[in-house]
Write a protein that holds these residues in place. Sequence first.
Motif, PDB file in Angstrom:
ATOM      1  N   THR A  78       0.466  -1.367  -0.598  1.00  0.00           N
ATOM      2  CA  THR A  78       0.699   0.114   0.167  1.00  0.00           C
ATOM      3  C   THR A  78       0.994   0.955  -0.339  1.00  0.00           C
ATOM      4  OG1 THR A  78      -0.472   0.260   2.328  1.00  0.00           O
ATOM      5  CG2 THR A  78      -1.599  -1.273   0.965  1.00  0.00           C
ATOM      6  N   ARG A  79       0.238   2.473  -0.551  1.00  0.00           N
ATOM      7  CA  ARG A  79       0.836   3.487  -0.068  1.00  0.00           C
ATOM      8  C   ARG A  79       1.959   3.613   1.061  1.00  0.00           C
ATOM      9  NH1 ARG A  79       2.772   8.080  -2.744  1.00  0.00           N
ATOM     10  NH2 ARG A  79       1.019   7.236  -4.512  1.00  0.00           N
ATOM     11  N   GLN A  80       1.253   3.975   2.092  1.00  0.00           N
ATOM     12  CA  GLN A  80       1.780   3.544   4.056  1.00  0.00           C
ATOM     13  C   GLN A  80       2.441   2.711   3.570  1.00  0.00           C
ATOM     14  OE1 GLN A  80      -0.555   5.653   6.939  1.00  0.00           O
ATOM     15  NE2 GLN A  80      -0.533   3.463   7.960  1.00  0.00           N
ATOM     16  N   GLU A  81       2.254   1.230   3.465  1.00  0.00           N
ATOM     17  CA  GLU A  81       4.217   0.815   3.623  1.00  0.00           C
ATOM     18  C   GLU A  81       4.663   0.660   2.755  1.00  0.00           C
ATOM     19  OE1 GLU A  81       0.369  -3.146   4.269  1.00  0.00           O
ATOM     20  OE2 GLU A  81       1.159  -2.835   2.779  1.00  0.00           O
ATOM     21  N   ALA A  82       4.539   1.686   1.819  1.00  0.00           N
ATOM     22  CA  ALA A  82       5.857   2.016   0.888  1.00  0.00           C
ATOM     23  C   ALA A  82       6.628   2.841   1.563  1.00  0.00           C
ATOM     24  CB  ALA A  82       5.314   2.410  -0.711  1.00  0.00           C
ATOM     25  N   LEU A  83       5.559   4.184   2.226  1.00  0.00           N
ATOM     26  CA  LEU A  83       6.631   5.154   2.696  1.00  0.00           C
ATOM     27  C   LEU A  83       7.296   4.642   3.902  1.00  0.00           C
ATOM     28  CD1 LEU A  83       3.757   7.825   2.069  1.00  0.00           C
ATOM     29  CD2 LEU A  83       5.682   7.810   1.372  1.00  0.00           C
ATOM     30  N   ILE A  84       6.708   4.052   4.831  1.00  0.00           N
ATOM     31  CA  ILE A  84       7.053   3.176   5.451  1.00  0.00           C
ATOM     32  C   ILE A  84       8.707   2.425   5.175  1.00  0.00           C
ATOM     33  CG2 ILE A  84       7.513   1.376   7.859  1.00  0.00           C
ATOM     34  CD1 ILE A  84       4.298   2.275   7.726  1.00  0.00           C
ATOM     35  N   TYR A  85       8.923   1.540   3.816  1.00  0.00           N
ATOM     36  CA  TYR A  85       9.270   0.599   3.724  1.00  0.00           C
ATOM     37  C   TYR A  85      10.729   1.947   3.660  1.00  0.00           C
ATOM     38  CZ  TYR A  85      12.577  -2.354   0.593  1.00  0.00           C
ATOM     39  OH  TYR A  85      13.556  -3.065  -0.135  1.00  0.00           O
ATOM     40  N   MET A  86      10.294   2.425   2.549  1.00  0.00           N
ATOM     41  CA  MET A  86      11.279   3.803   1.686  1.00  0.00           C
ATOM     42  C   MET A  86      12.209   4.157   3.656  1.00  0.00           C
ATOM     43  SD  MET A  86       9.208   5.685  -1.472  1.00  0.00           S
ATOM     44  CE  MET A  86       9.762   6.502  -0.400  1.00  0.00           C
ATOM     45  N   ALA A  87      11.241   5.222   4.708  1.00  0.00           N
ATOM     46  CA  ALA A  87      12.013   5.198   5.754  1.00  0.00           C
ATOM     47  C   ALA A  87      12.954   4.336   5.900  1.00  0.00           C
ATOM     48  CB  ALA A  87      10.652   5.644   6.930  1.00  0.00           C
ATOM     49  N   LEU A  88      12.430   3.243   6.111  1.00  0.00           N
ATOM     50  CA  LEU A  88      13.830   2.194   6.739  1.00  0.00           C
ATOM     51  C   LEU A  88      14.928   1.574   5.799  1.00  0.00           C
ATOM     52  CD1 LEU A  88      10.879  -0.383   8.579  1.00  0.00           C
ATOM     53  CD2 LEU A  88      11.681   0.471   9.541  1.00  0.00           C
ATOM     54  N   THR A  89      14.474   1.973   4.631  1.00  0.00           N
ATOM     55  CA  THR A  89      15.730   1.388   3.663  1.00  0.00           C
ATOM     56  C   THR A  89      16.744   2.928   3.826  1.00  0.00           C
ATOM     57  OG1 THR A  89      14.100   0.097   1.837  1.00  0.00           O
ATOM     58  CG2 THR A  89      16.525   1.335   1.250  1.00  0.00           C
ATOM     59  N   THR A  90      16.206   4.445   3.834  1.00  0.00           N
ATOM     60  CA  THR A  90      17.949   4.897   3.813  1.00  0.00           C
ATOM     61  C   THR A  90      17.627   5.737   5.068  1.00  0.00           C
ATOM     62  OG1 THR A  90      14.659   6.462   4.458  1.00  0.00           O
ATOM     63  CG2 THR A  90      16.136   5.681   1.955  1.00  0.00           C
ATOM     64  N   ASP A  91      17.119   5.130   6.345  1.00  0.00           N
ATOM     65  CA  ASP A  91      17.630   5.734   7.671  1.00  0.00           C
ATOM     66  C   ASP A  91      18.060   4.242   8.688  1.00  0.00           C
ATOM     67  OD1 ASP A  91      16.731   8.385   6.937  1.00  0.00           O
ATOM     68  OD2 ASP A  91      14.663   8.381   7.955  1.00  0.00           O
ATOM     69  N   GLY A  92      17.443   3.590   7.989  1.00  0.00           N
ATOM     70  CA  GLY A  92      17.765   2.146   8.878  1.00  0.00           C
ATOM     71  C   GLY A  92      16.874   1.296  10.154  1.00  0.00           C
ATOM     72  N   ALA A  93      17.356   0.903  10.393  1.00  0.00           N
ATOM     73  CA  ALA A  93      16.327   0.040  11.694  1.00  0.00           C
ATOM     74  C   ALA A  93      15.763   0.893  12.790  1.00  0.00           C
ATOM     75  CB  ALA A  93      17.257  -0.402  12.557  1.00  0.00           C
TER      76      ALA A  93
END
Length: 234
Positions: free
Chosen positions: A13-28
């Motif tokens: 979903t869009r929200q899942e995508a945004l969260i995934y992007m945050a975890l990818t760029t900023d780490g755990a």
Amino acid sequence: MDAAEMLMQFALTRQEALIYMALTTDGAMTGYEVAKQLGISRSNCYTSLASLVEKGAAYLLEDTATRYVAVKPEEFCGNRIRMLEELKDKLAQQLLPRAAQTEGYLTIGGQENMIDKAVFMIEHGAERLYLSAERVCLEPLIPSLTAAAERGMQVTVITDVPFSQPGIRFYTADCHPGQIRLIVDSNAVLTGDLTTDGTCLYSRKKNLIDLFKEAMRNEIQLIELYQNEKGSVL
């Protein structure tokens, strides 16, 4: 198409995508940290994080506090693609047509749908193909054309701005803006307007295929004749 929209093509979903992007760029991060960073409610955030874990896009990192780690994009996307490939093969076996496939004239709308059809035709060709289109229209087709030439297909392209590619025979000529003409293995033709609002006609009708083959052969002969005359003058 931005990164979030691309991720949504992989069942996020869009929200899942945004969260995934945050975890990818900023780490755990913990669920609290993600919710604070993105400005979303903690309940919605934890629901989306649980879904990301279920979909194979994130892992749980058990530490003093539970944190979430993004699966690398190449791994996550690769896993989804592999799963879809497996499902594609199963569906092809289970959904066998009970009647003969339609052999009429099919109208295809939507620029991406038309490009997808052209790519499918090229990738499933066996012997030869003829393609006429502006260079700008060729861009999304170049990888498939290159692969076709590499596997031994005879690839002939008429375009306004040729590019150098081993195995592909080019002819330079003015092309109608947005127009595409594609014939593969003398058994399928795609023709029409590849622009955003355009449509294409797809058919396996022999009379239409023969008509387009003859027209493209005549065009190639005229191009060769012009080139020969120009060369003799020089």
